[in-house]
Structure formats: structure tokens, C-alpha cells
Design a protein around this motif. Structure first.
Motif, PDB file in Angstrom:
ATOM      1  N   PHE B   4     -36.176   5.517   2.672  1.00 26.36           N
ATOM      2  CA  PHE B   4     -37.007   5.020   1.590  1.00 26.36           C
ATOM      3  C   PHE B   4     -37.905   6.112   1.035  1.00 26.36           C
ATOM      4  N   ALA B   6     -36.901   8.893   0.148  1.00 29.65           N
ATOM      5  CA  ALA B   6     -36.149   9.607  -0.882  1.00 29.65           C
ATOM      6  C   ALA B   6     -35.903   8.755  -2.120  1.00 29.65           C
ATOM      7  N   ILE B   7     -36.275   7.484  -2.051  1.00 33.86           N
ATOM      8  CA  ILE B   7     -35.953   6.577  -3.151  1.00 33.86           C
ATOM      9  C   ILE B   7     -37.077   6.570  -4.184  1.00 33.86           C
ATOM     10  N   HIS B   8     -36.700   6.623  -5.436  1.00 32.45           N
ATOM     11  CA  HIS B   8     -37.670   6.514  -6.525  1.00 32.45           C
ATOM     12  C   HIS B   8     -37.791   5.040  -6.902  1.00 32.45           C
ATOM     13  N   VAL B   9     -38.849   4.418  -6.419  1.00 32.12           N
ATOM     14  CA  VAL B   9     -39.028   2.993  -6.697  1.00 32.12           C
ATOM     15  C   VAL B   9     -39.325   2.801  -8.176  1.00 32.12           C
ATOM     16  N   ARG B  40     -42.004   7.891  -3.987  1.00 36.89           N
ATOM     17  CA  ARG B  40     -41.534   8.389  -5.284  1.00 36.89           C
ATOM     18  C   ARG B  40     -41.452   7.240  -6.286  1.00 36.89           C
TER      19      ARG B  40
END
Lengths: 823, 155
Positions: B4, B6-9, B40
Motif C-alpha cells: 500500500f 506504493a499505491i497512489h490513492v 501517495r
């Protein structure tokens, strides 16, 4: 009770068209294997009007054996399209009748029991309709459920042979009779023997006459019927400018009448024992607008007898309007017969006669062109069928006194020398050789933009790979030419191929010139297309006002029934496809882990990191983006790409190859980066220039053959800095080449474009088939779902919005309902 | 590994601006949305402000629910190697596309600005030619919030 099983169900033609549409819907529903996906939302009622292109068109050929009805109607030529149609009081349907004689009775009613029904349409059209096909077809169901519709998105036509149809004798109609009156030939009558070398296409205006061009004529003269004079006459006249023959007037099911004739070449001359015709012995035959049927039924490359309007044997007299007029007019009273010419050699050996017959008849049989066109077991139809005894009359050219084979050959040569040959029909490969040869000759010569196209006319035969139809004139409110009733011309662009090469043919075509059956996956002959050079000095083929298209064979196009078959493979440009799974638009990656293997998943996501990139040097056939006429070339291809995508909910580890990988890496975006000495300069609109990314990759792979790029720093910060490059050659991997690959990967990881991806889930080791080395150090990624990408397209914001709105409104209704209950 | 990070919310600006900031001692600040940590962000909006200061380009993106300050580091690091050279070239190219009034899609890392306010340190930015992408982004934010983020915060 009397047995009424002989009675057949007749469906009115307007209801037949409606039945075709309903059947089509059923066919699509069956193919898509999802009877519930259409749902009830009006948002999914109809998706995109597009002309059927090669990628999404289906053609089905239904046999009458599978139908429970027969067709009854009259034949007519449509005043709007110029096409032959089967018509009744309710409507008309285009008809292809290969054995239609020139003197067909258009007042007769035909019962057609043996036919083929062809339906073409886009696989993307989805309609909200109930299905009534499970019920037995009866009069009630015909009129209740298959009522006539105002418009149709389908192309429907019927193919049948007249000789297999029954002419129905009604009291009030004059019947079609196989009477000999239509084939009567009286003593002293003269006929012109015509060889059709070209047909000018008709135009939309009914006030304009259509023309038949470039016919050669030879006079055919009737002789005294006394047979005892024939032998001496034959010996004498063969040595002069006349050829003996026997005219047999016959139909397949009627008596035949024979008349000894001799062939007189009025404008010919003898040279070294060979007969020749003058080069100016060409005439134009003009057909009045009410004789469009005669025009439609004439075939290029066929022989015809045209009854002379003059009287007497001397056709040079002014009484013969076929000689005196520049364009003799064919009227309703004109008698034209289709002719087969047979050369007989009677061999008398051991008291038994053996007949060797060489037939000079009609156009070259195009079946030889379609041998490789259809796959074994594939259903196809010959629309331009020459093999069913189509001629009205047969001209037997013989000599009982000819015992030497050399004399027969000489006779054949004489005959051939009289008639001009058709334009040689080239193959696509030969055409490309001509294009390349001419390109070398005209290289560097600029054609001013305001000059008319120039070049040579040629005739070409090939298989239509795809066809685009656009720009209707006058402008139509709808985009489908099947619906628009009043268009007169349109622009077409076709890709035509044979086994090895592909060319593009484009141009304007009138409605009258648009033949039945023209479309994707047909074999067609294009007469007199212009080989010219466009403004970018590329050779191309153009349709001209005198180009004439003949559809030879059509074959069925059935998409694969499984879900993989719905997703097309494309080499360079991924076509824009509308996904069928419209009810829930797309999934979130966080939900993908719950899916089982081989489920088809749709994701809207962006590429965040490239893990593995395999590039290879490959040789294959011509592709869409190559210049027209480009032969087989070696290109860069991507047999494997491993990458991470995200959609805001989670990450997914995806794999793709070839065209899909190219799209994901953004290799074909319109503004290509031109790399020059370390500086990136934004280049012009994409063209096939030597500095595009594809070309640079191609040059690199020509040198190294195979390159594998691995990202060792993907986790956890999705960096693309720590890359390793493995090359399959002894050549030095230059800094510029490394920079090119890094730039490609960097651009792909930071692309702003949201993509719509369709793929199948798989476990971590399946579907790799010997490529396990790419998974060796991916333990850090094993917790992520794996997806094998089948198709990639840019996201369609409107369609996605529809889906989200539908889903969201459903939830809101549900929540509102929950709230209501709680109160 | 917590992917999570690395995830762009995808959050609406109003949601972003109401993130809770934790400032642990001797560590970088952390950011929470209703108990769920986020690292992110991805947003779509119109550029309403742009300011080039030294090696930084600062601009503000308005997505209709609020304004998100963004910052791009334009420092030339080409001397650090080929990878840095390629990265610099890409950043410069993308920065050149940021213009007032353009609809852009921005991804980046959530940071605290000099004055303590939230900002987005841009990873990549691109112009969106399709104006429908903005309302679609709103729908994505709503869908993700309902089906993913809220559940992650309160499983």
C-alpha cells in the motif's frame, strides 16, 4: 385428412429482414456466452455506431436446408441501388442469382426453396430485445414477433440459382417460359459477336445513361442451311477471312436448334495465315435507364450476341445503328444472348469418332483465385459463378475435315487473335512489384498538388482484409450505409491481400457501383484501378470513375466462441474496442485475488513499474502501419513484458506480449520523441521516419538480436533506476542504446494515460511455458495477483461513467431502501 | 511487504486536505485518512496557480472540491548517471506541459510543505485531453472510498 406436409411456409420479405435481426441478436448472445449481461439498463441499449470493419464484423451464411421457410417473389432491379432484388408486396431483399439469363422475365413470380441467406453485421451491436426464436416459426409468430422494422444495421442478401427455383404460373402474370421464341433465329438475320472487356460503373442519377465500354465486335453471318455445301465451304473459307461454325441455340431444359454459321471478320485482315482485327474495332454500348437489368447481367470477359438492327448481310450499311452510332443504345427490344464458344475436333480413329472440345467461354474462372481463400470446412459462396451452364447459346466452331491437331491449334489462335484480351488481372504480389519498380523510376519526382492523379490502370484480384466506409454524399444523418437510404457516393478504403502482401485501395464509389457482398473477408476483382503516386510520393491504388468491382467469393466470418476469441491480436495498433462486460465496467485490483484462474478481468489502471522487458528481432508479414506495398520486413517485437499496474486500491503484476506490450510501452503515441545527441526534441506528427522509436529499436535489435531488461529495484518504491541489460550478441551495447531503453521504460512508468486492460488471472507459474527464468527472483512480488493481459485500450471515460453511475445509483437505491426499512 | 506504500490513492481534494498528520520524533511525518495510513496520492484537476522558483515548480490543482498544492523538483541530476539523466529529461518535459487552465493528472508522494501544510511532491504529471476524466476521477474517488479505503480503515 389430406396430407398437407407438402405445404411450405412463405415469409414476407419485410418480416424476413426482421427475423434476420432477431436471429442476429440471438447469435451474438450465444457467442458472448452471457445471457444476463445485457441487463435492463437503458444505458446499455446500444453501443457505438461504427461501420463494420474487419475486426468486428461477422458474416454468417445460412442454408435453406436449415430454414423452415421458402421465399416467394419477383425479380427486379432496384432504382436506388441498381441491384438485383427479390421483391414482394412488403419489401425487397438484395439477391445474387449467378445463372440469371439476360432475357429473364421480370413479371414472373419465383418460389425459391434452395437458397443461401447471408447476414453481415458488427459484433459490437447489442440490442435490447426479447428472443422469440425458441418458438416454432409459424404465421402467427412471423407477424407478431417479426414485424417490419424501419431500419436495419445489418447487410442481408440472398443467393440462389434460377434453375433451381420454380416459376409459379399465375393467371394474371405472363409466365417465364423456356420457349424457343426468345431464342429464335431466322434466316438472313445478323448478329454482332461482342466481347465485353470492361463495364463502366453506373451512377446514381436515373437520368444518366450507363455505359458498357470497350467491346470488340465481329460480324456473324448466317449461311444457307444446306449442309452438303458445308464441307467444301469450310475448306475454302477457312483459308480466307472467315471461320466456319455451328450455332446451337439452347436452354438447359428445352430443345436446341442448330444453324450452320460462318464467322466473318468484317474489319479483319490476314497476316501469315493468322486473322487479326483492327485495333479500332471497339464500341461503347449504352444502356438506357430502364434497361439497367441488361447492364447488370453483362459480365466482363464474356461473349455476347447482339442482334443487328440492320437488314441484310451487309452490316456496313447505314441501316445498322451499331456501326454508325458512336454509342449504340441498348433498348428493351434489343436482343442479347450470352455466348459460349466451343472448338470441336472430331478425330476419326479406328472407325470411332472422338470429340475434343476446347471451350473459349466467358471470363477466366476465378475459382483458381479462391483456392487458398477459404479454409477447409469453411462455408463460402461463389457470387461470380461461371460453372453452371450460364450461356444462352453455344457457338461450336468445328471442321469435320480437320484431322490435324496443328490445324485446330491454328484455328484457335486465329480466333484469339481477333478478340482483344482482357486486362491481365494481377495478384497483389505482382502489383506490389509494379509499385516498387515504378517507385524506383519516379523517385524524387514531385507531383504538384493541384494536378489530377496520373498513372497506369490495372486490374487486381485479392482478398479484402478490411474495409472502411465513410463520408457519404449527400450527408446521411446516420453513419451506417445500410440504414441510410439516399446516399449516392461514399469514400472507401480497403486493404487487399494475397498470401504474402497487402495493398490499400481507396477512392470514391457510387451506390450503383457498390456490389452486393463487398466487405471484409471476400475475394474480389478490381478492374481498372489507378496505380498512382500520392503527395507523399507513396504508390497507391485509387478507384476511378471507371473502376469496376466484382465480388467473387464471400466466406463466413465467425468470431471464436470463447472469451479469448473476442479479443483481437493486433501487431502495431491496438484498435479501439468496446468491451462486452459493460454491466459492472471494471473491477478493482483489490478484488482480483478473489477471482479464480482463467476468469476474464477488466481493470482500469496505470502502469507504475516495468519489471521485465524482452525484445527480439523478428521477421513477419506486412503490418498496418507500414507504407503501402511494403514487403515482409524484420521488425522489433516484444515477446514478453512484465509490469506492475495500480488503480488506487492495490497493485497487480501483469504480463503482456507483442501488440499489447507495445501499447503499454507507448511506442505508438502520436508525438514521438526524436532522440538526437542526448537531447529530446518533441517531433512532428508521427510518420514512418527514420528517427522514430520503432526505427531505433529496430536498428538496435538488428544488431543485438535479443535484449532482456530486468528491474532489480522495483520494490518497494517502484523505481526503474536499477536496470540490468542482457544482450544476445557480441556487439557492444552502447550508451545511446541503453538510454533509449531507459527512456522507453521511464516513459511507460510515468504515463498519464489510464488504460483499460482485459486479462485472465493465473497463478504465479502458469502460462509461462518455459519462460520461468523471468520469475526466478520475483519472490517479493508473489503476494500480488498475476494477470495475463489479452487486450489493452485507452479508457473510455463515458462508458466507464455510465457503468459507475449505474452501479452507484443501484447502491444508493439499496441504501435508501435500507434506511426506509430501519425507520 | 506493505504494497500500500506504493499505491497512489485517489482522494478528493477535500479528503486530502483533511488528512491527519502524525509527526513522530526523528521520523518523517505520516498521514492518515480515517485511520488508514496513506503515502501517495493521485488527483485530477485544473491548474489554477503556477510559480517557478529556482529549481522548483509549484502549482495548484483544483479538482472542484478543493485545491492541492503540488511541487516538482527540476534539479538537473544528469551528472549522476544515465538513469538520472533520463529522469531529468522526463521531468523537464512534463513540467513544460503544466499550464494554467489545463486539466492535469498528478501522482506524487504526500509531504508537508515549508509552512506545515500538505502538499504533493510530484512523481509524474500529464495533461488530460478528455474533460470527462475529471468527473470519472470523482467517481473513482467515491468508489474507492466506499469499497476500499473505508473498509481498510475499519475492517
Amino acid at each position: 385428412m389430406e396430407n398437407l406436409s407438402f405445404l411450405k411456409l412463405v415469409i414476407p420479405i419485410s418480416n424476413l429482414k426482421s427475423w434476420c435481426e432477431v436471429s442476429w441478436i440471438s447469435l451474438l448472445a450465444q457467442k458472448h456466452n452471457d445471457n444476463n449481461q445485457f441487463g435492463e439498463s437503458p444505458y446499455f441499449e446500444q453501443l457505438y455506431h461504427r461501420e463494420p470493419l474487419g475486426n468486428d464484423m461477422i458474416r454468417r451464411i445460412f442454408s435453406s436446408d436449415d430454414m423452415s421457410f421458402v421465399l416467394v417473389g419477383m425479380l427486379k432491379v432496384s432504382p436506388y441501388s441498381g441491384r438485383l432484388q427479390l421483391t414482394d408486396a412488403t419489401g425487397s431483399i438484395d439477391a445474387v442469382v449467378p445463372d440469371l439469363p439476360l432475357d429473364v422475365n421480370f413479371q414472373a413470380v419465383y418460389e425459391v426453396k434452395d437458397y443461401k441467406l447471408v447476414i453481415e453485421g458488427s459484433s459490437k451491436k447489442i440490442y435490447m430485445q426479447q428472443q422469440y426464436l425458441d418458438e416454432p416459426l409459424s404465421c402467427r409468430t412471423i407477424f407478431q414477433h417479426f414485424s417490419p422494422r424501419a431500419s436495419s444495421q445489418l447487410v442481408v442478401y440472398v443467393h440462389f440459382y434460377l434453375k433451381k427455383s420454380t416459376c409459379m404460373h399465375f393467371f394474371q402474370f405472363s409466365t417465364y417460359m423456356d420457349n424457343s421464341d426468345s431464342l429464335k433465329c431466322n434466316s438472313g438475320e445478323m448478329f454482332h459477336l461482342l466481347y465485353v472487356t470492361h463495364k463502366f460503373p453506373a451512377y446514381h442519377s436515373l437520368h444518366e445513361d450507363v455505359s458498357l465500354s470497350n467491346s470488340s465486335e465481329i460480324f456473324l453471318t448466317n449461311l444457307d442451311k444446306k449442309s452438303d455445301c458445308i464441307d467444301n465451304f469450310l475448306r475454302e473459307n477457312y483459308r480466307s477471312s472467315q471461320i466456319p461454325c455451328l450455332l446451337v441455340l439452347s436452354r438447359s431444359n428445352s430443345q436446341s436448334f442448330q444453324f450452320p454459321f460462318y464467322l466473318h471478320c468484317a474489319r479483319g485482315f490476314k497476316d501469315n495465315g493468322m486473322l487479326h482485327n483492327h485495333s479500332d474495332s471497339k464500341i461503347l454500348l449504352e444502356f438506357s435507364s430502364n434497361n439497367l437489368d441488361k447492364y447488370q447481367m453483362l459480365r466482363v470477359g464474356s461473349y455476347y450476341l447482339l442482334k443487328c438492327s440492320g437488314k441484310g448481310l451487309d452490316c456496313k450499311s447505314k441501316a445498322c445503328k451499331h456501326i454508325t452510332q458512336v454509342k449504340p443504345l441498348v433498348i428493351s427490344e434489343s436482343i442479347i444472348w450470352r455466348l459460349s464458344i466451343l472448338f470441336d475436333e472430331a478425330k476419326h480413329q479406328n472407325g470411332q469418332s472422338q470429340h475434343v472440345c476446347s471451350c473459349v467461354s466467358s471470363v477466366r474462372n476465378d475459382k483458381c483465385l479462391t483456392e487458398n481463400f477459404c479454409q477447409p470446412g469453411q462455408t463460402f459462396l461463389h457470387l461470380n459463378d461461371e460453372t453452371h451452364g450460364l450461356s444462352d447459346v453455344h457457338l461450336h466452331m468445328y471442321s469435320e475435315a480437320i484431322n490435324q491437331l496443328e490445324e485446330l491449334e491454328s484455328l484457335l489462335k486465329s480466333f484469339h487473335s481477333i478478340f482483344p484480351s482482357l486486362d491481365k488481372i494481377t495478384t497483389v504480389s505482382s502489383c506490389i512489384q509494379q509499385m516498387m519498380a515504378q517507385a524506383a523510376l519516379t523517385s524524387g519526382i514531385l507531383i504538384p498538388a493541384n494536378e489530377l492523379p496520373q498513372g497506369n490502370l490495372l486490374s487486381l484480384s485479392g482478398n479484402i482484409e478490411s474495409i472502411s466506409i465513410y463520408d457519404f454524399k449527400p450527408k446521411c444523418a446516420c453513419s451506417s450505409f445500410t440504414v441510410c437510404e439516399h446516399w449516392s457516393t461514399c469514400e472507401v478504403c480497403m486493404l487487399v491481400n494475397d498470401d504474402c502482401h497487402m495493398v490499400r485501395i481507396r477512392g470514391s464509389i457510387s451506390r450503383y457501383a457498390y456490389p452486393i457482398g463487398l466487405g471484409h473477408a471476400v475475394n474480389a476483382t478490381f478492374h481498372k484501378v489507378l496505380l498512382t503516386q500520392n503527395s507523399s510520393q507513396t504508390k497507391e491504388l485509387m478507384l476511378t470513375p471507371m473502376s469496376f468491382i466484382v465480388v467473387n467469393t464471400v466466406k463466413e466470418i465467425c468470431p471464436l466462441v470463447n472469451v479469448e476469441g473476442l479479443i483481437q491480436e493486433s501487431r502495431w495498433n491496438i484498435p479501439y474496442e468496446v468491451f462486452i462486460n459493460t454491466k459492472s465496467s471494471s473491477r478493482l485490483i483489490s478484488n482480483v485475488l478473489q477471482c479464480t484462474d482463467s476468469d476474464l478481468i477488466h481493470l482500469n489502471c496505470r502502469v507504475v513499474c516495468i519489471i521485465t522487458l524482452v525484445l527480439e528481432n523478428q521477421t513477419h508479414g506486412p503490418v498496418m502501419s507500414q507504407p503501402v506495398g511494403y514487403p515482409k520486413i524484420t521488425t522489433a517485437s516484444i515477446p514478453l513484458l512484465g509490469f506492475l499496474v495500480e488503480d488506487g486500491s492495490s497493485l497487480c503484476y501483469c504480463w503482456a506480449d507483442y501488440g499489447r506490450a507495445e501499447t503499454l510501452l507507448r511506442l505508438h503515441e502520436s508525438s514521438q520523441m526524436i532522440f538526437s545527441s542526448g537531447k529530446i526534441v518533441r517531433g512532428p506528427e508521427k510518420k514512418y521516419s527514420q528517427r522514430t522509436t520503432e526505427y531505433l529499436l529496430y536498428e538496435m535489435l538488428k544488431k543485438h538480436q535479443k535484449i532482456i531488461v530486468r528491474n532489480h529495484g522495483a520494490a518497494p518504491d517502484l523505481s526503474c533506476v536499477d536496470l540490468s541489460f542482457l544482450i544476445d550478441s557480441d556487439q557492444v551495447f552502447s550508451k545511446a542504446e541503453e538510454k533509449l531503453l531507459r527512456s522507453i521504460i521511464n516513459n511507460a512508468c510515468h504515463a498519464p494515460t489510464t488504460l483499460s486492460i482485459a486479462g485472465i488471472t493465473m497463478n504465479s507459474t502458469s502460462a509461462f511455458d518455459g519462460r520461468m527464468e523471468f520469475l526466478e527472483h520475483r519472490q517479493t512480488l508473489q503476494s500480488l495477483p498475476y494477470l495475463w493481459v489479452k487486450e489493452v485500450v485507452p479508457i473510455d471515460s463515458r462508458q466507464e461513467a455510465y457503468g459507475r453511475t449505474y452501479t452507484l445509483s443501484g447502491r444508493m437505491r439499496q441504501e435508501a431502501g435500507d434506511v426506509h426499512l430501519s425507520i | 511487504m506493505n504494497w500500500f506504500q506504493a499505491i497512489h490513492v485517489k482522494l478528493l481534494a477535500s479528503d486530502f486536505l483533511s488528512l491527519t498528520v502524525h509527526n513522530p520524533p526523528n521520523n518523517d511525518p505520516t498521514f492518515f485518512r480515517r485511520g488508514m495510513q496513506v503515502w501517495r496520492l493521485e488527483t485530477v484537476g485544473v491548474v489554477v496557480s503556477k510559480d517557478r522558483t529556482g529549481d522548483f515548480l509549484k502549482f495548484v490543482v483544483d479538482d472542484g472540491t478543493g485545491c492541492i498544492p503540488c511541487i516538482i523538483d527540476l534539479t538537473d541530476r544528469s551528472h549522476l548517471g544515465l538513469a538520472a539523466e533520463v529522469e531529468t529529461e522526463r521531468v523537464l518535459r512534463e513540467a513544460a506541459t503544466v499550464e494554467l487552465g489545463k486539466l492535469v493528472r498528478v501522482r506524487g508522494k504526500i509531504t508537508q510543505g515549508e509552512e506545515g501544510g500538505l502538499q504533493l511532491k510530484v512523481r509524474d504529471v500529464g495533461v488530460e485531453d478528455d474533460p470527462n476524466m475529471e468527473p470519472l476521477h470523482w467517481m473513482d474517488c467515491i468508489r474507492l472510498a466506499r469499497s476500499c479505503y473505508d473498509r481498510a480503515a475499519h475492517p
